[in-house]
Scaffold this motif. Structure first.
Motif, PDB file in Angstrom:
ATOM      1  N   MET A 134      -6.906   6.199 -18.528  1.00 38.22           N
ATOM      2  CA  MET A 134      -6.266   5.990 -17.058  1.00 38.22           C
ATOM      3  C   MET A 134      -6.417   4.386 -16.723  1.00 38.22           C
ATOM      4  O   MET A 134      -7.545   4.176 -16.428  1.00 38.22           O
ATOM      5  CB  MET A 134      -6.659   6.819 -16.032  1.00 38.22           C
ATOM      6  N   ALA A 135      -5.346   4.063 -16.394  1.00 33.20           N
ATOM      7  CA  ALA A 135      -5.359   2.664 -15.838  1.00 33.20           C
ATOM      8  C   ALA A 135      -5.518   2.594 -14.285  1.00 33.20           C
ATOM      9  O   ALA A 135      -5.042   3.648 -13.693  1.00 33.20           O
ATOM     10  CB  ALA A 135      -4.228   1.572 -16.206  1.00 33.20           C
ATOM     11  N   LYS A 136      -6.362   1.820 -13.992  1.00 27.92           N
ATOM     12  CA  LYS A 136      -6.632   2.038 -12.389  1.00 27.92           C
ATOM     13  C   LYS A 136      -5.415   1.533 -11.616  1.00 27.92           C
ATOM     14  O   LYS A 136      -4.598   0.325 -12.086  1.00 27.92           O
ATOM     15  CB  LYS A 136      -7.690   0.903 -11.856  1.00 27.92           C
ATOM     16  N   PRO A 137      -4.805   2.096 -10.719  1.00 25.82           N
ATOM     17  CA  PRO A 137      -3.525   1.556  -9.775  1.00 25.82           C
ATOM     18  C   PRO A 137      -3.791   0.353  -9.277  1.00 25.82           C
ATOM     19  O   PRO A 137      -4.849  -0.023  -8.800  1.00 25.82           O
ATOM     20  CB  PRO A 137      -3.245   2.707  -8.780  1.00 25.82           C
ATOM     21  N   ILE A 138      -2.725  -0.612  -9.112  1.00 22.63           N
ATOM     22  CA  ILE A 138      -2.758  -1.708  -8.468  1.00 22.63           C
ATOM     23  C   ILE A 138      -2.247  -1.627  -7.099  1.00 22.63           C
ATOM     24  O   ILE A 138      -1.064  -1.277  -6.797  1.00 22.63           O
ATOM     25  CB  ILE A 138      -2.049  -2.999  -9.229  1.00 22.63           C
ATOM     26  N   VAL A 139      -2.817  -2.122  -5.906  1.00 23.56           N
ATOM     27  CA  VAL A 139      -2.282  -1.998  -4.531  1.00 23.56           C
ATOM     28  C   VAL A 139      -2.332  -3.545  -4.126  1.00 23.56           C
ATOM     29  O   VAL A 139      -3.119  -4.304  -4.484  1.00 23.56           O
ATOM     30  CB  VAL A 139      -2.796  -1.021  -3.706  1.00 23.56           C
ATOM     31  N   LYS A 140      -1.100  -3.840  -3.193  1.00 28.91           N
ATOM     32  CA  LYS A 140      -1.039  -5.017  -2.860  1.00 28.91           C
ATOM     33  C   LYS A 140      -1.266  -5.098  -1.351  1.00 28.91           C
ATOM     34  O   LYS A 140      -0.951  -3.999  -0.436  1.00 28.91           O
ATOM     35  CB  LYS A 140       0.250  -5.882  -2.936  1.00 28.91           C
ATOM     36  N   ALA A 141      -1.606  -6.239  -0.569  1.00 28.86           N
ATOM     37  CA  ALA A 141      -1.720  -6.130   0.884  1.00 28.86           C
ATOM     38  C   ALA A 141      -0.863  -6.920   1.741  1.00 28.86           C
ATOM     39  O   ALA A 141      -0.133  -7.776   1.207  1.00 28.86           O
ATOM     40  CB  ALA A 141      -3.150  -6.939   1.020  1.00 28.86           C
ATOM     41  N   VAL A 142      -0.774  -6.582   2.946  1.00 25.17           N
ATOM     42  CA  VAL A 142       0.325  -7.348   3.742  1.00 25.17           C
ATOM     43  C   VAL A 142      -0.561  -7.341   4.927  1.00 25.17           C
ATOM     44  O   VAL A 142      -1.139  -6.590   5.550  1.00 25.17           O
ATOM     45  CB  VAL A 142       1.235  -6.232   4.135  1.00 25.17           C
ATOM     46  N   LEU A 143      -0.512  -8.834   5.433  1.00 26.21           N
ATOM     47  CA  LEU A 143      -1.313  -9.078   6.688  1.00 26.21           C
ATOM     48  C   LEU A 143      -0.646  -8.790   7.954  1.00 26.21           C
ATOM     49  O   LEU A 143       0.685  -9.239   8.250  1.00 26.21           O
ATOM     50  CB  LEU A 143      -1.475 -10.703   6.708  1.00 26.21           C
ATOM     51  N   LEU A 144      -1.376  -7.823   8.734  1.00 20.14           N
ATOM     52  CA  LEU A 144      -0.673  -7.539   9.944  1.00 20.14           C
ATOM     53  C   LEU A 144      -1.225  -7.972  11.288  1.00 20.14           C
ATOM     54  O   LEU A 144      -0.552  -7.668  12.234  1.00 20.14           O
ATOM     55  CB  LEU A 144      -0.801  -5.725  10.020  1.00 20.14           C
ATOM     56  N   SER A 145      -1.955  -8.868  11.316  1.00 18.72           N
ATOM     57  CA  SER A 145      -2.500  -9.513  12.346  1.00 18.72           C
ATOM     58  C   SER A 145      -2.299 -11.023  12.202  1.00 18.72           C
ATOM     59  O   SER A 145      -1.618 -11.415  11.314  1.00 18.72           O
ATOM     60  CB  SER A 145      -3.990  -9.324  12.526  1.00 18.72           C
ATOM     61  N   PRO A 146      -2.397 -11.939  13.381  1.00 20.18           N
ATOM     62  CA  PRO A 146      -1.724 -12.892  13.298  1.00 20.18           C
ATOM     63  C   PRO A 146      -2.394 -14.076  12.184  1.00 20.18           C
ATOM     64  O   PRO A 146      -3.594 -13.764  11.970  1.00 20.18           O
ATOM     65  CB  PRO A 146      -2.331 -13.743  14.581  1.00 20.18           C
ATOM     66  N   GLN A 147      -1.806 -15.002  11.482  1.00 19.70           N
ATOM     67  CA  GLN A 147      -2.134 -15.777  10.475  1.00 19.70           C
ATOM     68  C   GLN A 147      -3.581 -16.683  11.438  1.00 19.70           C
ATOM     69  O   GLN A 147      -3.245 -17.427  12.211  1.00 19.70           O
ATOM     70  CB  GLN A 147      -1.190 -16.685  10.195  1.00 19.70           C
ATOM     71  N   ARG A 148      -4.667 -16.611  10.573  1.00 20.89           N
ATOM     72  CA  ARG A 148      -5.879 -17.393  10.965  1.00 20.89           C
ATOM     73  C   ARG A 148      -6.790 -17.260   9.947  1.00 20.89           C
ATOM     74  O   ARG A 148      -6.553 -16.436   9.108  1.00 20.89           O
ATOM     75  CB  ARG A 148      -6.237 -17.136  12.288  1.00 20.89           C
ATOM     76  N   THR A 149      -7.963 -18.162   9.995  1.00 26.84           N
ATOM     77  CA  THR A 149      -8.864 -18.116   9.108  1.00 26.84           C
ATOM     78  C   THR A 149      -9.515 -16.647   8.856  1.00 26.84           C
ATOM     79  O   THR A 149      -9.857 -16.135   9.742  1.00 26.84           O
ATOM     80  CB  THR A 149      -9.994 -19.230   9.236  1.00 26.84           C
ATOM     81  N   LEU A 150      -9.521 -15.891   7.688  1.00 27.57           N
ATOM     82  CA  LEU A 150     -10.037 -14.663   7.586  1.00 27.57           C
ATOM     83  C   LEU A 150     -11.508 -14.769   7.901  1.00 27.57           C
ATOM     84  O   LEU A 150     -12.210 -15.785   7.413  1.00 27.57           O
ATOM     85  CB  LEU A 150      -9.550 -14.122   6.266  1.00 27.57           C
ATOM     86  N   GLY A 151     -12.228 -13.733   8.460  1.00 31.08           N
ATOM     87  CA  GLY A 151     -13.569 -13.789   8.662  1.00 31.08           C
ATOM     88  C   GLY A 151     -14.084 -14.139  10.056  1.00 31.08           C
ATOM     89  O   GLY A 151     -15.256 -13.980  10.218  1.00 31.08           O
TER      90      GLY A 151
END
Length: 271
Positions: free
Chosen positions: A1-18
């Motif tokens: 079985m190949a692991k499924p691939i999931v993609k992300a969407v940023l839902l908070s304001p754009q800024r430096t992550l972390g």
């Protein structure tokens, strides 16, 4: 079985992550990150909120073969590591996204600060029901699910009060890849972690809609009890909360209530 691939969407304001604590949110079957838009907007000043889409839904590529809910949890970890390697994060998910959260708690607990399982259960539906649905959707496409999902997803009157939100969610269902949707049904057919709940040690909140016929409040209570039962260190770490007037998609139906409950819970868990 190949692991499924999931993609992300940023839902908070754009800024430096972390700079802010990371919150990862997961969808229910047939929806997309649209499910979390309003709740995420209310939490976006305090948390970096990243949503992920199921295979063949939203921005995630279609799946070509079968996968389990545990493999979806692995795919979420891979996704987080591609954005913030090794990050420890808060997680919240609705329905299949919540089931994925339980698998994260069981298998990747060291990566979680907290877990919010919404409108979900340690087992959902029956294997027969899911396999039958998979077969139907493979043959007829996801449009065949729209009427039934509209009835199952929302508390009575919600679609009249919130036509834009409900139609966005139903559009996500219509646009989902039929084969990936069927694979998700098959993953749910094989999902039952009731015997493993006791291995979850991360602070957990289980939210349920009083009007939810798919995952009623008794499911949330079962999750909390299962986590707390085998906790011998002076009380467990899970709570169950029932939300009045809410169906199966709490983050879309009651964003202000859900955001408040999550904020209080995550702030406490993050200390």
């Amino acid at each position: 079985m190949a692991k499924p691939i999931v993609k992300a969407v940023l839902l908070s304001p754009q800024r430096t992550l972390g700079e802010k604590p990371l919150l990862v949110v997961g969808p229910s079957l047939g929806t997309s990150t649209v499910l979390w838009t309003e709740t995420a907007a209310l939490l976006g000043n305090e948390f970096d909120v990243i949503g992920w889409d199921l295979p063949g839904h939203g921005v995630s590529p279609a799946a070509s073969e079968t996968f389990s809910v545990a493999e979806l949890a692995d795919a979420v970890i891979d996704l987080v590591d591609s954005i913030a390697p090794g990050a420890v994060f808060h997680y919240a998910g609705d329905s299949l996204g919540g089931a994925t959260g339980l698998q994260l708690g069981i298998k990747h607990g060291e990566r979680l600060k907290s877990l919010s399982v919404q409108c979900s259960g340690a087992k959902l539906g029956t294997p027969e029901g899911w396999l039958e649905r998979a077969e139907t959707v493979r043959a007829q496409g996801t449009a065949v699910m729209i009427q039934g999902s509209a009835q199952r997803w929302f508390a009575p009157g919600f679609m009249d009060r919130q036509p834009v939100v409900s139609s966005r969610l139903l559009h996500a269902l219509r646009d989902a890849d039929r084969f990936s949707y069927a694979f998700c049904c098959e993953a749910l057919a094989g999902f039952d972690v009731r015997a493993e709940l006791g291995s979850i040690t991360v602070p957990t909140q289980a939210l349920a809609g009083v009007e939810d016929t798919v995952a009623p409040p008794s499911f949330a209570e079962e999750i909390a009890a299962g986590i707390n039962t085998r906790f011998n260190t002076g009380g467990g770490t899970a709570i169950a909360i029932a939300l009045d007037g809410v169906g199966h998609l709490a983050p879309a139906e009651a964003p202000a209530v859900v955001a408040d409950l999550m904020r209080t819970f995550m702030t406490e868990a993050g200390k």
